[in-house]
Scaffold this active site. Structure first.
Site, short mmCIF file in Angstrom:
data_model
loop_
_atom_site.label_atom_id
_atom_site.label_comp_id
_atom_site.label_asym_id
_atom_site.label_seq_id
_atom_site.Cartn_x
_atom_site.Cartn_y
_atom_site.Cartn_z
N GLU A 103 0.81 -1.22 0.00
CA GLU A 103 0.00 0.00 0.00
C GLU A 103 0.85 1.27 0.00
OE1 GLU A 103 -2.21 0.77 3.56
OE2 GLU A 103 -0.91 -0.46 4.80
N ILE A 127 2.95 -10.05 2.09
CA ILE A 127 2.64 -11.36 2.68
C ILE A 127 1.35 -11.28 3.49
CG2 ILE A 127 5.04 -12.16 2.75
CD1 ILE A 127 4.87 -11.70 5.86
N ASP A 128 0.97 -10.05 3.89
CA ASP A 128 -0.22 -9.89 4.75
C ASP A 128 -1.53 -10.13 4.02
OD1 ASP A 128 1.63 -9.19 6.63
OD2 ASP A 128 0.99 -7.12 6.86
N ARG A 163 2.90 -27.87 27.86
CA ARG A 163 2.91 -26.43 28.10
C ARG A 163 2.19 -25.73 26.96
NH1 ARG A 163 9.26 -26.16 26.58
NH2 ARG A 163 9.69 -26.18 28.80
N MET A 170 3.11 -12.69 11.49
CA MET A 170 2.95 -11.33 10.98
C MET A 170 1.49 -11.06 10.63
SD MET A 170 6.33 -10.31 8.83
CE MET A 170 7.81 -9.80 9.71
N ARG A 172 -0.17 -7.01 10.28
CA ARG A 172 -0.24 -5.71 10.96
C ARG A 172 -1.69 -5.27 11.18
NH1 ARG A 172 2.79 -1.15 11.64
NH2 ARG A 172 4.65 -2.35 11.19
N GLU A 222 0.60 -10.31 14.99
CA GLU A 222 1.36 -9.26 15.69
C GLU A 222 0.52 -8.01 15.97
OE1 GLU A 222 4.53 -8.00 13.01
OE2 GLU A 222 3.07 -7.49 11.46
N GLN A 274 8.92 -15.77 7.84
CA GLN A 274 7.72 -15.85 6.99
C GLN A 274 7.91 -15.13 5.65
OE1 GLN A 274 4.11 -15.09 9.91
NE2 GLN A 274 6.01 -14.25 10.70
#
Ligand code: F6P
Length: 342
Positions: A103, A127-128, A163, A170, A172, A222, A274
Site C-alpha cells: 500500500e 505477505i499480509d 505447556r 505477521m 499488521r 502481531e 515468513q
C-alpha cells in the site's frame, strides 16, 4: 522504449518472479530495454540503478528476496523528492515505471501518476494479503506455508512438555496469515487484529484443551489487541510512512496466560522467516502472471493501473484502489473457525 522497475516496502517471496516475467516478455515480445532501480524509491531518488536484461533474471525464479533491493523510503518526505525522481527518469530515458509494492509503495506511485504525470504501472505484493483490490497477493501462500510448518512442529514439543505454546505471526492490520496457518496447523486459539480478544476467554480455551489432555497452541497476529488494553509495540519507533514497529504481543500473552492459568507458556515469534526464502509454487505462478500482465499494461500505455487477481483472471484496476480499502478478515469467517477453539 526503456522501462524502469523497482521493488519497495517489506520484501516478499515472489518479487524476483515478477521481475523475471516483466523482463522476459518485455524483451522477447516487445523489444523493450529495462533498467532496475535499487532499494525501492531510494533508487530513482538517488539515481541508483542496475542493468536489467535477460541475463540478470536467469535463475532468479525460485529465489526469495529481490535482486533490486528494497526500502521503505517515502519520496514525499524527502526534500525535492518528486523533482529528483523525474530528473532520474529523464536522465535514464525511462518512459514507463513498474513499481512492485504494497500500500505504501503503490500509494506513492498513484500520487506520482495522478499529481505529477509519472507513467506508473503497479504490481501488488504483501505477505499480509490485505489489499482489497486483489483476491490474493503473492508471498501470502509462502508465509502461510512457513507458519503452518512451524505450528506442526510446535504441537509435538508442546505435547511433550504439556505447556502452552504461543506462536506470533505477521499481520499488521489483518489476520489472514494467523487465520489460514492457524486453521491449517490445528491451532486451539487464533487471535487476529480485526477482533479484540478477551484474555479470560483465551485462558478458558487453554484450560479446556488441557482437560482433554492435549497441550494448546495459540496463534496470535502481531497486530492483535486485548479487549482492555493497547497494542503491544516493539519500541515505539516508526518508518517513513509512519508505521510503528510491531511484535511483542506473543510474549505479553504468554506471561498473562502463565499468571492466570498457572500453566507454563512459551512464545515463538516467526518474524521474518515468513518473508524469507524460496516462494511456493502458487506464489511463483501468481507473481509471474502479474509480471506478464504488468508489461502488457505498459505496452498498452495503460498507466495509473495496477494488476490484480480476480478469481483466476488477472485484471487492471486503478492504482489508487490499492490503498483505498484494506482487506480484513470478515467476522463471519472468523466465527466459522471458532469451532476449533479450546
Ligand atoms: O507488511 C508486511 C509486513 O511483513 C508486516 O506484516 C510487518 O508488520 C512488517 O512487514 C514488518 O516489516 P519490517 O520488519 O521490514 O519493518
Amino acid at each position: 522504449m526503456r522501462v524502469g522497475v523497482l521493488t519497495g516496502g517489506g520484501d516478499c517471496p515472489g518479487l524476483n518472479a515478477v521481475i523475471r516475467g516483466i523482463v522476459r516478455k518485455g524483451t522477447q515480445e516487445y523489444g523493450y530495454d529495462f533498467v532496475g532501480f535499487r532499494d525501492g524509491w531510494r533508487g530513482p531518488l538517488e539515481g541508483n540503478t542496475l542493468p536489467l536484461g535477460i541475463p540478470a533474471v536467469r535463475g532468479i525464479l525460485p529465489r526469495g528476496g529481490t535482486i533490486l533491493g528494497s526500502s521503505r523510503t517515502n519520496p514525499f518526505k524527502e526534500e525535492d523528492g518528486v523533482r529528483r525522481i523525474k530528473e532520474t527518469l529523464a536522465k535514464q530515458e525511462v518512459e514507463a515505471l513498474i513499481t512492485i509494492g504494497g500500500e505504501d509503495t503503490l500509494g506513492v506511485a498513484a500520487r506520482l501518476y495522478e499529481e505529477h504525470g509519472v507513467p506508473c504501472v503497479g504490481v501488488p505484493k504483501t505477505i499480509d494479503n490485505d489489499l482489497s483490490a486483489t483476491d490474493y497477493t503473492f508471498g501470502f501462500d509462502t508465509a502461510v506455508g512457513v507458519a503452518t510448518e512451524a505450528i506442526d512442529r510446535l504441537h509435538t514439543t508442546a505435547e511433550s512438555h504439556m505447556r502452552v505454546l504461543v506462536v506470533e505471526v505477521m499481520g499488521r492490520h489483518a489476520g489472514w496469515i494467523a487465520l489460514h496457518s492457524g486453521l491449517a496447523g490445528g491451532a486451539n486459539v487464533i487471535l487476529i487484529p480485526e477482533q479484540r480478544f478477551d484474555v479470560g476467554q483465551v485462558c478458558a480455551w487453554i484450560d479446556s484443551r488441557f482437560k482433554a489432555s492435549y497441550a494448546p497452541i495459540v496463534v496470535v497476529a502481531e497486530g492483535a489487541m486485548p479487549k482492555d488494553g493497547e497494542m503491544v509495540l516493539k519500541d515505539g519507533s516508526t518508518d517513513s510512512f509512519g508505521h510503528v514497529r510491531l511484535s511483542g504481543v506473543g510474549e505479553w500473552l504468554a506471561k498473562e496466560i502463565e499468571a492466570r492459568t498457572g500453566k507454563e507458556a512459551r512464545t515463538t515469534v516467526l518474524g521474518h522467516t515468513q518473508r524469507g526464502g524460496t516462494p511456493s509454487a502458487f506464489d511463483r505462478w501468481l507473481a509471474t502472471r502479474f509480471g506478464l500482465h504488468a508489461i502488457d499494461a505498459v505496452r498498452d500505455a495503460d498507466y495509473g493501473k495496477m494488476v490484480a487477481l480476480r478469481g483466476t483472471d488477472i485484471v487492471r484496476v486503478p492504482l489508487s484502489d490499492a490503498t483505498a480499502k484494506l482487506k480484513t478478515v470478515d467476522p463471519a469467517l472468523y466465527a466459522e473457525v471458532g469451532v476449533f477453539f479450546g
